[in-house]
Design a protein around this motif. Structure first.
Motif, PDB file in Angstrom:
ATOM      1  N   ASP A  40       0.839  -1.188   0.000  1.00  9.51           N
ATOM      2  CA  ASP A  40       0.000   0.000   0.000  1.00  9.51           C
ATOM      3  C   ASP A  40       0.880   1.245   0.000  1.00  9.51           C
ATOM      4  O   ASP A  40       2.101   1.170  -0.115  1.00  9.51           O
ATOM      5  CB  ASP A  40      -0.955  -0.018   1.193  1.00  9.51           C
ATOM      6  CG  ASP A  40      -0.217  -0.050   2.540  1.00  9.51           C
ATOM      7  OD1 ASP A  40       1.022   0.117   2.570  1.00  9.51           O
ATOM      8  OD2 ASP A  40      -0.891  -0.243   3.575  1.00  9.51           O
ATOM      9  N   TRP A  41       0.246   2.402   0.151  1.00  8.75           N
ATOM     10  CA  TRP A  41       1.003   3.650   0.064  1.00  8.75           C
ATOM     11  C   TRP A  41       1.991   3.800   1.209  1.00  8.75           C
ATOM     12  O   TRP A  41       3.058   4.391   1.032  1.00  8.75           O
ATOM     13  CB  TRP A  41       0.041   4.838   0.021  1.00  8.75           C
ATOM     14  CG  TRP A  41      -0.773   5.057   1.260  1.00  8.75           C
ATOM     15  CD1 TRP A  41      -1.977   4.495   1.566  1.00  8.75           C
ATOM     16  CD2 TRP A  41      -0.445   5.909   2.368  1.00  8.75           C
ATOM     17  NE1 TRP A  41      -2.420   4.948   2.781  1.00  8.75           N
ATOM     18  CE2 TRP A  41      -1.505   5.816   3.302  1.00  8.75           C
ATOM     19  CE3 TRP A  41       0.626   6.747   2.653  1.00  8.75           C
ATOM     20  CZ2 TRP A  41      -1.521   6.515   4.499  1.00  8.75           C
ATOM     21  CZ3 TRP A  41       0.623   7.455   3.850  1.00  8.75           C
ATOM     22  CH2 TRP A  41      -0.439   7.342   4.760  1.00  8.75           C
ATOM     23  N   GLN A  42       1.680   3.235   2.380  1.00 11.96           N
ATOM     24  CA  GLN A  42       2.612   3.341   3.494  1.00 11.96           C
ATOM     25  C   GLN A  42       3.865   2.498   3.259  1.00 11.96           C
ATOM     26  O   GLN A  42       4.972   2.896   3.636  1.00 11.96           O
ATOM     27  CB  GLN A  42       1.923   2.920   4.793  1.00 11.96           C
ATOM     28  CG  GLN A  42       0.824   3.884   5.224  1.00 11.96           C
ATOM     29  CD  GLN A  42       0.214   3.517   6.557  1.00 11.96           C
ATOM     30  OE1 GLN A  42       0.865   3.576   7.590  1.00 11.96           O
ATOM     31  NE2 GLN A  42      -1.049   3.129   6.551  1.00 11.96           N
ATOM     32  N   HIS A  81      -0.392  11.437  -5.806  1.00 17.04           N
ATOM     33  CA  HIS A  81       0.991  11.016  -5.651  1.00 17.04           C
ATOM     34  C   HIS A  81       1.401  10.976  -4.179  1.00 17.04           C
ATOM     35  O   HIS A  81       0.803  11.634  -3.337  1.00 17.04           O
ATOM     36  CB  HIS A  81       1.926  11.998  -6.358  1.00 17.04           C
ATOM     37  CG  HIS A  81       1.806  12.002  -7.852  1.00 17.04           C
ATOM     38  ND1 HIS A  81       0.620  12.095  -8.513  1.00 17.04           N
ATOM     39  CD2 HIS A  81       2.767  11.927  -8.814  1.00 17.04           C
ATOM     40  CE1 HIS A  81       0.832  12.094  -9.815  1.00 17.04           C
ATOM     41  NE2 HIS A  81       2.120  11.984 -10.017  1.00 17.04           N
ATOM     42  N   LEU A  82       2.457  10.216  -3.893  1.00 18.37           N
ATOM     43  CA  LEU A  82       3.096  10.349  -2.595  1.00 18.37           C
ATOM     44  C   LEU A  82       3.847  11.672  -2.589  1.00 18.37           C
ATOM     45  O   LEU A  82       4.545  12.007  -3.553  1.00 18.37           O
ATOM     46  CB  LEU A  82       4.079   9.203  -2.359  1.00 18.37           C
ATOM     47  CG  LEU A  82       3.484   7.830  -2.056  1.00 18.37           C
ATOM     48  CD1 LEU A  82       4.601   6.797  -1.925  1.00 18.37           C
ATOM     49  CD2 LEU A  82       2.644   7.858  -0.795  1.00 18.37           C
ATOM     50  N   HIS A  83       3.707  12.415  -1.497  1.00 14.28           N
ATOM     51  CA  HIS A  83       4.360  13.714  -1.392  1.00 14.28           C
ATOM     52  C   HIS A  83       5.418  13.678  -0.290  1.00 14.28           C
ATOM     53  O   HIS A  83       5.175  13.172   0.801  1.00 14.28           O
ATOM     54  CB  HIS A  83       3.350  14.818  -1.087  1.00 14.28           C
ATOM     55  CG  HIS A  83       2.540  15.229  -2.275  1.00 14.28           C
ATOM     56  ND1 HIS A  83       2.778  16.390  -2.965  1.00 14.28           N
ATOM     57  CD2 HIS A  83       1.504  14.617  -2.893  1.00 14.28           C
ATOM     58  CE1 HIS A  83       1.916  16.490  -3.969  1.00 14.28           C
ATOM     59  NE2 HIS A  83       1.136  15.421  -3.938  1.00 14.28           N
ATOM     60  N   PHE A  84       6.579  14.229  -0.614  1.00 12.93           N
ATOM     61  CA  PHE A  84       7.665  14.357   0.351  1.00 12.93           C
ATOM     62  C   PHE A  84       8.218  15.771   0.275  1.00 12.93           C
ATOM     63  O   PHE A  84       8.125  16.443  -0.760  1.00 12.93           O
ATOM     64  CB  PHE A  84       8.800  13.374   0.051  1.00 12.93           C
ATOM     65  CG  PHE A  84       8.406  11.927   0.111  1.00 12.93           C
ATOM     66  CD1 PHE A  84       8.423  11.236   1.310  1.00 12.93           C
ATOM     67  CD2 PHE A  84       8.016  11.254  -1.041  1.00 12.93           C
ATOM     68  CE1 PHE A  84       8.065   9.898   1.378  1.00 12.93           C
ATOM     69  CE2 PHE A  84       7.649   9.918  -0.996  1.00 12.93           C
ATOM     70  CZ  PHE A  84       7.674   9.234   0.211  1.00 12.93           C
ATOM     71  N   ARG A 108       5.378   9.370  12.569  1.00  7.49           N
ATOM     72  CA  ARG A 108       4.019   8.853  12.664  1.00  7.49           C
ATOM     73  C   ARG A 108       3.944   7.522  11.925  1.00  7.49           C
ATOM     74  O   ARG A 108       4.318   7.443  10.754  1.00  7.49           O
ATOM     75  CB  ARG A 108       3.034   9.861  12.044  1.00  7.49           C
ATOM     76  CG  ARG A 108       1.585   9.476  12.118  1.00  7.49           C
ATOM     77  CD  ARG A 108       1.043   9.562  13.507  1.00  7.49           C
ATOM     78  NE  ARG A 108      -0.394   9.329  13.528  1.00  7.49           N
ATOM     79  CZ  ARG A 108      -1.092   9.083  14.613  1.00  7.49           C
ATOM     80  NH1 ARG A 108      -0.481   9.040  15.787  1.00  7.49           N
ATOM     81  NH2 ARG A 108      -2.387   8.882  14.553  1.00  7.49           N
ATOM     82  N   ARG A 109       3.507   6.481  12.618  1.00  6.27           N
ATOM     83  CA  ARG A 109       3.400   5.140  12.055  1.00  6.27           C
ATOM     84  C   ARG A 109       4.720   4.682  11.440  1.00  6.27           C
ATOM     85  O   ARG A 109       4.749   4.047  10.389  1.00  6.27           O
ATOM     86  CB  ARG A 109       2.273   5.068  11.033  1.00  6.27           C
ATOM     87  CG  ARG A 109       0.905   5.419  11.613  1.00  6.27           C
ATOM     88  CD  ARG A 109      -0.191   5.113  10.630  1.00  6.27           C
ATOM     89  NE  ARG A 109      -1.151   6.192  10.588  1.00  6.27           N
ATOM     90  CZ  ARG A 109      -2.169   6.270   9.748  1.00  6.27           C
ATOM     91  NH1 ARG A 109      -2.363   5.316   8.869  1.00  6.27           N
ATOM     92  NH2 ARG A 109      -2.986   7.298   9.773  1.00  6.27           N
TER      93      ARG A 109
END
Length: 313
Positions: A53-55, A95-98, A128-129
């Protein structure tokens, strides 16, 4: 030479770890393929059967690039901050954002966006997580500064300020209004517009649909109380989404999570009946999230007509 499962961290394996442990690139590729390891991105693999998944993707990218800090929509997912249009804070829609400190170049590749900045201090970071992420205040600040609409900005601010159940998890307020004011005080791109939108935020809002409804109702020059405390005839405390006290009109907005189970439906019916027993209430109007988002004029017209009718009685 260690087994690949031993080398993995949380089900994620980097190619460089395996090579450092003695695996040759050729032998490693064959073993990964035979055992069913899943490619996450270049240089990172997920254990067989693991849900990528995304995580998991964010974990792999941070292992590959330690300077990356989850931000924007990805940080919102980690903190359970709701966003307009997202099915749930725990499920980033895009999108994943960084964010990373310069001289990292801003990149916008396949399903990943890296924002380069000189404004990223230790106070802006948290965990977080298991992922490095921007703090709730910095996350909301980034979302509001980059928002494409007033509604998008205020939904994020309201969510972070409120006590909410998000994605089935109940959480306390993440920030104070003063925290967001301080975050938006710096002279950065989009900050002036963001400060004007923050003035519209209310911690009492119960859902994204309720936030948008409040904005649309006020656009129509209607100004009800939000979440006022009322008592039923038997002393039960209720808070309607909106109340036009003089006319005795309550307005309720049903979010996307409305009902969901038979028990939830029964609770909602009981609440609707109880609300009408409050001495202040003469009529209750209910609107779905779909009506709020797609037919706001119809909603405000209905409210205005009901106010006129009640005032004439």
């Amino acid at each position: 030479m260690y087994e690949l499962a031993i080398l993995a961290r949380g089900g994620v394996l980097l190619t460089v770890w395996a090579v450092a442990a003695g695996w040759s690139p050729g032998r490693l590729a064959g073993r990964l393929r035979r055992d069913g390891w899943q490619r996450i991105c270049r240089g990172a693999w997920a254990a067989p059967g693991k849900d990528v998944d995304w995580q998991v993707r964010a974990t792999a990218l941070q292992l590959l690039r330690p300077e990356l800090v989850c931000s924007h929509g990805t940080a919102a997912g980690l903190h359970r901050i709701e966003r307009l249009g997202a099915p749930g804070a725990a499920h980033p829609l895009d999108h994943l954002h960084f964010t990373a400190p310069t001289p990292t170049r801003s990149t916008h590749g396949e399903r990943i966006r890296v924002h380069a900045t000189t404004f990223l201090t230790a106070r802006d970071r948290s965990t977080r997580r298991g992922l490095r992420t921007t703090t709730p205040a910095r996350t909301v600040g980034d979302l509001i500064r980059a928002a494409g609409s007033r509604e998008e900005a205020v939904v994020a601010a309201d969510s972070a300020l409120a006590r909410r159940a998000v994605g089935g998890v109940r959480r306390e307020p993440l920030v104070r209004y003063e925290d967001l004011t301080a975050e938006l005080a710096a002279p950065r791109r989009g900050a002036r517009r963001a400060r004007s939108w923050l003035l519209l935020a209310e911690a009492s809002s119960g859902s994204p649909a309720e936030t948008v409804a409040r904005l649309r109702i006020r656009d129509a020059d209607l100004f009800p109380e939000s979440q006022p405390p009322l008592r039923t005839t038997d002393g039960r405390l209720l808070r309607p989404d909106f109340l036009f006290r003089a006319e005795g009109l309550a307005v309720e907005v049903e979010g996307y999570a409305f009902h969901g189970t038979r028990r939830a439906h029964e609770r909602d019916v009981a609440r609707f009946n109880a609300l009408q027993s409050c001495p202040e209430i003469r009529r209750v109007l209910r609107f779905t999230a779909g009506e709020v988002f797609h037919h706001p004029d119809r909603m405000t017209t209905t409210i205005r007509a009901a106010l006129v009718t009640l005032a004439s009685r």
